[in-house]
Design a protein around this motif. Sequence first.
Motif, PDB file in Angstrom:
ATOM      1  N   PRO A 215       0.835  -1.216   0.000  1.00 10.28           N
ATOM      2  CA  PRO A 215       0.000   0.000   0.000  1.00 10.28           C
ATOM      3  C   PRO A 215       0.864   1.258   0.000  1.00 10.28           C
ATOM      4  O   PRO A 215       1.900   1.309   0.663  1.00 10.28           O
ATOM      5  N   ASN A 216       0.444   2.240  -0.771  1.00 11.94           N
ATOM      6  CA  ASN A 216       1.238   3.470  -0.887  1.00 11.94           C
ATOM      7  C   ASN A 216       1.476   4.135   0.459  1.00 11.94           C
ATOM      8  O   ASN A 216       2.563   4.660   0.728  1.00 11.94           O
ATOM      9  N   SER A 217       0.446   4.136   1.319  1.00  8.44           N
ATOM     10  CA  SER A 217       0.595   4.786   2.622  1.00  8.44           C
ATOM     11  C   SER A 217       1.644   4.089   3.479  1.00  8.44           C
ATOM     12  O   SER A 217       2.390   4.736   4.221  1.00  8.44           O
ATOM     13  N   LYS A 218       1.733   2.761   3.366  1.00  8.57           N
ATOM     14  CA  LYS A 218       2.743   2.030   4.126  1.00  8.57           C
ATOM     15  C   LYS A 218       4.132   2.304   3.587  1.00  8.57           C
ATOM     16  O   LYS A 218       5.083   2.513   4.358  1.00  8.57           O
ATOM     17  N   LEU A 219       4.268   2.336   2.266  1.00  8.11           N
ATOM     18  CA  LEU A 219       5.574   2.620   1.672  1.00  8.11           C
ATOM     19  C   LEU A 219       6.020   4.037   1.998  1.00  8.11           C
ATOM     20  O   LEU A 219       7.213   4.290   2.193  1.00  8.11           O
ATOM     21  N   GLY A 220       5.054   4.964   2.068  1.00  5.48           N
ATOM     22  CA  GLY A 220       5.409   6.342   2.358  1.00  5.48           C
ATOM     23  C   GLY A 220       5.865   6.562   3.793  1.00  5.48           C
ATOM     24  O   GLY A 220       6.532   7.563   4.085  1.00  5.48           O
ATOM     25  N   SER A 221       5.510   5.631   4.694  1.00  5.35           N
ATOM     26  CA  SER A 221       5.862   5.815   6.101  1.00  5.35           C
ATOM     27  C   SER A 221       6.913   4.829   6.601  1.00  5.35           C
ATOM     28  O   SER A 221       7.360   4.937   7.739  1.00  5.35           O
ATOM     29  N   THR A 222       7.305   3.875   5.757  1.00  2.57           N
ATOM     30  CA  THR A 222       8.268   2.880   6.187  1.00  2.57           C
ATOM     31  C   THR A 222       9.692   3.317   5.861  1.00  2.57           C
ATOM     32  O   THR A 222       9.919   4.266   5.093  1.00  2.57           O
ATOM     33  N   ILE A 223      10.648   2.629   6.444  1.00  6.54           N
ATOM     34  CA  ILE A 223      12.062   2.864   6.133  1.00  6.54           C
ATOM     35  C   ILE A 223      12.460   1.901   5.024  1.00  6.54           C
ATOM     36  O   ILE A 223      12.245   0.694   5.134  1.00  6.54           O
ATOM     37  N   PHE A 224      13.016   2.429   3.953  1.00  2.36           N
ATOM     38  CA  PHE A 224      13.465   1.567   2.862  1.00  2.36           C
ATOM     39  C   PHE A 224      14.740   2.142   2.262  1.00  2.36           C
ATOM     40  O   PHE A 224      15.033   3.334   2.404  1.00  2.36           O
ATOM     41  N   THR A 225      15.475   1.269   1.602  1.00  2.72           N
ATOM     42  CA  THR A 225      16.708   1.670   0.920  1.00  2.72           C
ATOM     43  C   THR A 225      16.470   1.659  -0.579  1.00  2.72           C
ATOM     44  O   THR A 225      16.005   0.652  -1.123  1.00  2.72           O
ATOM     45  N   ASN A 226      16.766   2.758  -1.235  1.00  3.26           N
ATOM     46  CA  ASN A 226      16.654   2.858  -2.685  1.00  3.26           C
ATOM     47  C   ASN A 226      18.061   2.765  -3.271  1.00  3.26           C
ATOM     48  O   ASN A 226      18.854   3.704  -3.144  1.00  3.26           O
ATOM     49  N   TYR A 227      18.360   1.644  -3.910  1.00  8.11           N
ATOM     50  CA  TYR A 227      19.709   1.410  -4.428  1.00  8.11           C
ATOM     51  C   TYR A 227      19.975   2.148  -5.741  1.00  8.11           C
ATOM     52  O   TYR A 227      21.080   2.040  -6.283  1.00  8.11           O
ATOM     53  N   HIS A 228      18.982   2.873  -6.236  1.00  8.27           N
ATOM     54  CA  HIS A 228      19.179   3.657  -7.454  1.00  8.27           C
ATOM     55  C   HIS A 228      19.280   5.148  -7.170  1.00  8.27           C
ATOM     56  O   HIS A 228      19.286   5.952  -8.101  1.00  8.27           O
ATOM     57  N   LEU A 229      19.310   5.525  -5.898  1.00 10.25           N
ATOM     58  CA  LEU A 229      19.476   6.924  -5.522  1.00 10.25           C
ATOM     59  C   LEU A 229      20.684   7.064  -4.604  1.00 10.25           C
ATOM     60  O   LEU A 229      20.904   6.206  -3.738  1.00 10.25           O
ATOM     61  N   PRO A 230      21.462   8.125  -4.726  1.00  9.36           N
ATOM     62  CA  PRO A 230      21.320   9.216  -5.694  1.00  9.36           C
ATOM     63  C   PRO A 230      21.762   8.857  -7.105  1.00  9.36           C
ATOM     64  O   PRO A 230      21.508   9.602  -8.040  1.00  9.36           O
ATOM     65  N   ALA A 231      22.437   7.720  -7.254  1.00 12.14           N
ATOM     66  CA  ALA A 231      22.856   7.274  -8.587  1.00 12.14           C
ATOM     67  C   ALA A 231      22.601   5.784  -8.707  1.00 12.14           C
ATOM     68  O   ALA A 231      22.559   5.053  -7.710  1.00 12.14           O
TER      69      ALA A 231
END
Length: 337
Positions: A215-231
């Motif tokens: 759910p978008n609301s859960k993703l917006g409030s959870t801690i996650f690692t984005n391996y494509h940011l900043p590059a």
Amino acid sequence: MMDWILPLALILVGLLTGIIGEKVIFHRLQKFATDKNIPGSHIIFTSLQSMPFVWFMLAGFSGAVVSAPIKTDIINLLQRLTTIAFLFSITLVAARFTAGFVHLYTKAADRATVSLISNVAKAAVLGLGILIILQTLGIAITPIITTLGVGGLAVGLALQDTLANLFAGFYLILSKQVRTGDYVKLNDGNEGYVIDISWRNTTIRELSNNVVIVPNSKLGSTIFTNYHLPAKEITLTMNVGVSYNSDLEQVERVTVEVAKEVMQEIAPDLINNEPYIRFHSFGDFSIDFTLYMRVSEYFDQRIGKHLFIKKLHKRYQEVGISIPFPIQDVYVRGTGE
């Protein structure tokens, strides 16, 4: 009976012309545009799908209504229905066209598309088109808008979770914290590529090709690692140990050469970022160091480690560098009688 020949003929002509226009002319033009790779042609023809047939049919029906021996009131009613059908078809084409170009824009900007934006754009055009149709028919739209505003408040209270997911989806898109095509890892352990952000959920495809719905609301409030940011490019690290009698200068030179070979295979665009090693500890059985090597994205770590281990093991054997394995000497104290 003779008075109905012309109206029926007009309807038949409209039907036949619509079939020919849709099945022959429209498809040939679509094939020509596809073969010539004309920019935007796919969106245009997708938006117009089935519409030539509808428009020719409406034209034939409109002509039949005017020429048919029926009462004026019925003629006015049928003409009004024909107008509604024509305006709605135009609205549908505009909505498809808008959604298609929004889809194309988001794909060019973020490497993949987000269905939330295209669906909202399509719904907005449809809503605007319906209001224009009502205004054309002489129906006052101000009371309707007022009613929708009051009713929207009640619906909003009833659909709080749905609206929370909707606005969370907009927040994720506008903030660019996560984009379609990014590789993310959630704090609950789920990880994979984001393939879509809809009005309610974010869809993540795992490396095993399974799909995780968040759910978008859960993703917006959870801690996650984005391996494509900043590059998108990341640094692959590998821990290696060599025996104490090794020539460390040779170890460094050979290891870096092997890492360069691997980079040439999987990340040639990053070859200017030379790999390097750093010795960091005297272990129980070996002198330990870490290799640092750039790869194009998170997923490339797997193939990078695979190739590096194979090539490094072979090269070490060729030059006589040994990778020790744990050895324990056990002393047993004798027991006298």
